[in-house]
Scaffold this motif. Structure first.
Motif, mmCIF file in Angstrom:
data_model
loop_
_atom_site.group_PDB
_atom_site.id
_atom_site.type_symbol
_atom_site.label_atom_id
_atom_site.label_comp_id
_atom_site.label_asym_id
_atom_site.label_seq_id
_atom_site.Cartn_x
_atom_site.Cartn_y
_atom_site.Cartn_z
ATOM 1 N N ALA A 1 0.846 -1.202 0.000
ATOM 2 C CA ALA A 1 0.000 0.000 0.000
ATOM 3 C C ALA A 1 0.878 1.248 0.000
ATOM 4 C CB ALA A 1 -0.913 -0.015 1.216
ATOM 5 N N TYR B 1 -2.123 -1.465 -5.501
ATOM 6 C CA TYR B 1 -1.441 -1.250 -4.224
ATOM 7 C C TYR B 1 -2.204 -1.933 -3.097
ATOM 8 C CZ TYR B 1 1.145 2.351 -6.730
ATOM 9 O OH TYR B 1 1.934 3.021 -7.633
ATOM 10 N N GLY B 2 -1.459 -2.604 -2.209
ATOM 11 C CA GLY B 2 -2.043 -3.213 -1.021
ATOM 12 C C GLY B 2 -3.143 -4.194 -1.365
ATOM 13 N N SER B 3 -4.260 -4.088 -0.652
ATOM 14 C CA SER B 3 -5.398 -4.980 -0.882
ATOM 15 C C SER B 3 -6.354 -4.402 -1.911
ATOM 16 C CB SER B 3 -6.143 -5.231 0.438
ATOM 17 O OG SER B 3 -6.575 -3.998 0.996
ATOM 18 N N ASN C 1 -6.507 -0.942 -2.348
ATOM 19 C CA ASN C 1 -6.952 0.365 -1.869
ATOM 20 C C ASN C 1 -6.538 1.501 -2.793
ATOM 21 O OD1 ASN C 1 -4.284 -0.187 -1.115
ATOM 22 N ND2 ASN C 1 -4.315 1.305 0.547
ATOM 23 N N ASP C 2 -5.714 1.196 -3.778
ATOM 24 C CA ASP C 2 -5.337 2.218 -4.763
ATOM 25 C C ASP C 2 -4.860 1.514 -6.031
ATOM 26 O OD1 ASP C 2 -4.836 4.669 -5.939
ATOM 27 O OD2 ASP C 2 -3.742 5.458 -4.207
#
Length: 251
Positions: A131, A167-169, A171-172
Motif C-alpha cells: 500500500a 497497491y495493497g489490498s 486500496n489504490d
C-alpha cells in the motif's frame, strides 16, 4: 535457440544492475540452485492478480491489453512489423510468449502483454505492491523495476513501457509510463554483455555495483516523488536513535 541458462531475462537484468552478478553467475552455471518462488507469497500474489489487473486496466482505461497467453499478442507484434523473434515458453505454469532479440539471441523476456496507444505498440506490465504510505511512495515500484522495463523495451524494440499497479489490498490503483531511453539502454547493454561473456567462461564476475537512475515517469493520479523531512519528523522516526548516534558523521 540459446540454452536458457545462458540467456539474460528482464529479471536477470534487475539483478545485474543491482550488483548481484556473482550469485546469478553461479545459478546459471548450475553451481547453486536458483531461489524457489513456488510458495513465496509476494511473487505468487502478483501472478494471481495479473488477470484481474489486466481486466481492471481495460475497464478503467478503455484500452485492450494483448496478454502473454493469447495468440493475439503475436498477431499484434507481426501487424506492427516488430522485429523480435517470438515463440511459446513452457517454463511457467501456463504456455506464454517468449520474446528474443532479433540479433542477440541471449536476450529474452516474458512480457505480461502489449498495449496500443494512438497506433503505437508498447509493453504492458502488471504489478502488485505494498500500500502507498509515507515509506512507500507510489512511484517506488517503477524505480524498483526500471531496468526490467529498459530490458523489455530493448528486446522487443518497443518505444514505451506501461506499469499497471495495484497497491495493497486494492486500496489504490495507478498507471505509469516510461519512454525508451537510449542512454539507459546503452548502460544496460554494456552490463549485460559483460555478464554474458563471463557466463561463457569459467571465471565468475566480481560483485558488481548497484546502478541507480532517475526515472522520468508519465503518471496518472496523485503521487509525491519526494518528501521534505524536518527535524521534528526525524525525532518521530523508528530509527531516531540511530540518527542521533550518527549525527557527527552526518555533520
Amino acid at each position: 535457440m540459446t540454452d536458457t541458462n545462458f540467456t539474460i531475462s528482464s529479471g536477470d537484468a534487475k539483478r545485474i544492475m543491482r550488483g548481484d552478478t556473482a550469485a546469478l553467475w553461479a545459478e546459471k552455471r548450475g553451481l547453486v540452485a536458483p531461489e524457489d518462488f513456488t510458495w513465496k507469497l509476494p511473487p505468487q500474489v502478483g501472478l494471481a492478480t495479473e488477470d484481474l489487473n489486466r481486466r481492471y486496466y481495460e475497464h478503467t482505461r478503455q484500452r485492450q491489453v494483448f496478454h502473454a497467453k493469447s495468440a493475439a499478442i503475436r498477431l499484434m507484434l507481426e501487424r506492427h512489423g516488430n522485429p523480435c523473434q517470438h515463440g511459446w515458453s513452457m517454463e511457467r505454469q501456463m504456455k506464454e510468449i517468449i520474446c528474443i532479440h532479433h540479433k542477440r539471441e541471449w536476450q529474452t523476456c516474458h512480457p505480461d502483454g502489449v498495449v496500443e496507444h494512438d497506433g503505437i505498440l508498447g509493453v504492458w506490465d502488471a504489478k502488485h505492491t505494498d500500500a502507498i504510505s509515507e515509506w512507500n511512495d507510489a512511484e517506488r515500484v517503477v524505480r524498483n523495476n526500471h531496468w526490467q522495463a529498459v530490458h523489455n523495451m530493448m528486446v522487443m524494440e518497443l518505444p514505451f513501457f506501461e506499469f499497471s499497479v495495484i497497491y495493497g489490498s486494492g486500496n489504490d490503483y495507478r498507471t505509469f509510463r516510461i519512454e525508451r531511453n537510449i542512454a539507459d539502454e546503452a548502460t544496460l547493454l554494456a552490463a549485460e554483455s559483460e555478464f554474458f561473456e563471463s557466463l561463457k567462461s569459467d571465471v565468475a564476475p566480481a560483485g558488481g555495483q548497484k546502478i541507480d537512475v532517475d526515472v522520468e515517469i508519465g503518471k496518472t493520479g496523485k503521487g509525491n516523488w519526494t518528501k521534505t523531512y524536518l527535524e521534528d519528523d526525524f525525532r518521530a522516526l523508528p530509527c531516531a536513535n540511530e540518527f542521533a548516534n550518527q549525527a557527527s558523521d552526518f555533520l
